[in-house]
Write a protein that holds these residues in place. Sequence first.
Motif, short mmCIF file in Angstrom:
data_model
loop_
_atom_site.label_atom_id
_atom_site.label_comp_id
_atom_site.label_asym_id
_atom_site.label_seq_id
_atom_site.Cartn_x
_atom_site.Cartn_y
_atom_site.Cartn_z
N CYS A 56 39.34 19.86 18.89
CA CYS A 56 40.25 20.32 19.93
C CYS A 56 41.42 21.03 19.24
CB CYS A 56 40.73 19.15 20.80
SG CYS A 56 42.03 18.15 20.08
N PRO A 57 42.29 21.72 19.99
CA PRO A 57 43.42 22.42 19.36
C PRO A 57 44.39 21.49 18.63
CG PRO A 57 43.11 23.19 21.60
CD PRO A 57 42.20 22.02 21.42
N LEU A 58 44.39 20.21 18.98
CA LEU A 58 45.32 19.28 18.33
C LEU A 58 44.67 18.46 17.23
CD1 LEU A 58 47.28 18.09 21.50
CD2 LEU A 58 47.87 19.90 19.89
N CYS A 59 43.35 18.59 17.05
CA CYS A 59 42.67 17.83 15.99
C CYS A 59 43.33 18.13 14.64
CB CYS A 59 41.18 18.20 15.92
SG CYS A 59 40.15 17.30 17.09
N GLY A 60 43.58 17.11 13.89
CA GLY A 60 44.20 17.26 12.58
C GLY A 60 45.71 17.13 12.61
N SER A 61 46.31 16.99 13.79
CA SER A 61 47.77 16.93 13.87
C SER A 61 48.34 15.69 13.19
CB SER A 61 48.23 16.96 15.33
OG SER A 61 47.88 18.17 15.93
N THR A 62 47.67 14.54 13.34
CA THR A 62 48.15 13.33 12.68
C THR A 62 48.05 13.48 11.17
OG1 THR A 62 47.45 11.99 14.56
CG2 THR A 62 47.86 10.82 12.50
N ARG A 63 46.92 13.99 10.69
CA ARG A 63 46.76 14.21 9.24
C ARG A 63 47.73 15.28 8.75
NH1 ARG A 63 40.82 15.75 9.22
NH2 ARG A 63 41.37 16.21 11.36
N MET A 64 48.02 16.28 9.58
CA MET A 64 48.99 17.31 9.23
C MET A 64 50.39 16.69 9.05
SD MET A 64 50.78 20.18 11.51
CE MET A 64 51.66 18.80 12.18
N ALA A 65 50.79 15.86 10.02
CA ALA A 65 52.11 15.23 9.93
C ALA A 65 52.18 14.27 8.75
CB ALA A 65 52.43 14.50 11.23
N ALA A 66 51.07 13.55 8.47
CA ALA A 66 51.04 12.66 7.31
C ALA A 66 51.17 13.47 6.02
CB ALA A 66 49.75 11.84 7.30
N ALA A 67 50.53 14.63 5.97
CA ALA A 67 50.66 15.50 4.80
C ALA A 67 52.10 15.98 4.65
CB ALA A 67 49.70 16.68 4.90
N ALA A 75 48.19 21.14 2.39
CA ALA A 75 47.26 20.30 3.14
C ALA A 75 47.61 20.32 4.63
CB ALA A 75 47.27 18.87 2.62
N ALA A 76 48.89 20.27 4.93
CA ALA A 76 49.32 20.29 6.34
C ALA A 76 48.84 21.58 7.01
CB ALA A 76 50.84 20.18 6.43
N TRP A 77 48.96 22.70 6.32
CA TRP A 77 48.51 23.98 6.86
C TRP A 77 47.02 23.96 7.15
CZ3 TRP A 77 50.54 28.23 8.88
CH2 TRP A 77 49.72 29.36 9.02
N HIS A 78 46.24 23.37 6.26
CA HIS A 78 44.79 23.34 6.45
C HIS A 78 44.35 22.38 7.56
CE1 HIS A 78 44.82 25.50 2.62
NE2 HIS A 78 43.71 26.05 3.12
N PHE A 79 45.12 21.35 7.83
CA PHE A 79 44.76 20.43 8.91
C PHE A 79 44.98 21.05 10.29
CE2 PHE A 79 45.47 16.88 5.77
CZ PHE A 79 44.13 16.54 5.68
N ASN A 80 46.13 21.74 10.49
CA ASN A 80 46.39 22.35 11.80
C ASN A 80 47.55 23.34 11.69
OD1 ASN A 80 46.97 22.96 14.54
ND2 ASN A 80 45.91 21.09 15.13
N PRO A 81 47.26 24.61 11.38
CA PRO A 81 48.33 25.58 11.17
C PRO A 81 49.12 25.90 12.45
CG PRO A 81 46.19 26.67 11.08
CD PRO A 81 45.93 25.19 11.14
N VAL A 82 48.47 25.89 13.60
CA VAL A 82 49.18 26.24 14.84
C VAL A 82 50.25 25.19 15.16
CG1 VAL A 82 48.93 26.55 17.33
CG2 VAL A 82 47.32 27.64 15.77
N VAL A 83 49.89 23.94 15.09
CA VAL A 83 50.86 22.87 15.36
C VAL A 83 51.93 22.84 14.26
CG1 VAL A 83 51.16 20.39 15.65
CG2 VAL A 83 49.24 21.54 16.73
N LEU A 84 51.55 23.19 13.03
CA LEU A 84 52.52 23.24 11.94
C LEU A 84 53.60 24.28 12.20
CD1 LEU A 84 53.35 22.22 9.11
CD2 LEU A 84 51.90 24.02 8.16
N VAL A 85 53.25 25.38 12.86
CA VAL A 85 54.24 26.42 13.18
C VAL A 85 54.99 26.07 14.47
CG1 VAL A 85 54.51 28.84 13.84
CG2 VAL A 85 52.99 28.22 11.96
N LEU A 86 54.25 25.67 15.51
CA LEU A 86 54.90 25.38 16.80
C LEU A 86 55.77 24.13 16.76
CD1 LEU A 86 52.09 26.17 19.42
CD2 LEU A 86 54.08 27.56 18.81
N GLY A 87 55.35 23.12 16.00
CA GLY A 87 56.07 21.85 15.95
C GLY A 87 57.52 21.98 15.52
#
Length: 142
Positions: A56-67, A75-87
């Motif tokens: 889903c579009p949010l998959c990887g968000s928890t791992r992104m935030a942990a990174a 690593a955060a970029w590779h888990f979910n770049p869209v949420v990394l920018v929007l967050g």
Amino acid sequence: MSEGVVIRPAGPVPPVDRRVQGLAAVGVGGFVLAGVYQLTGLGIPCVLHATTGLNCPLCGSTRMAAALLRGDLNAAWHFNPVVLVLGPLAGLAIGYQLLAWALESLRVVRLPRLALSPRVTDWLTKAIIALLIVYGVARNLN
């Protein structure tokens, strides 16, 4: 209410919009969940991914935030770049709203608050949803 900065404001303090409070709670909860994941490896599985194998579009968000908590931006970029920018963009806007409210409540200073018209709020909500849908489809094309 005056639009400029007012030192030692008096009078009633308008409350923070409930949507801002809700988004702030989701953001804090997300980082708490990321901290739990970082310390224990326990996270909340995605129902869509568990049932279909699709991300889903949010998959990887928890791992992104942990990174991010580890300081690993790559690593955060590779888990979910869209949420990394929007967050962070959402976090800055929400943080400013809460800071402006807190400073005014303490009678220190009144800062101008961000105020979006209902039309702009509606447009922005639809644009973010459309972006997440396009990203959700695109990330499953590999």
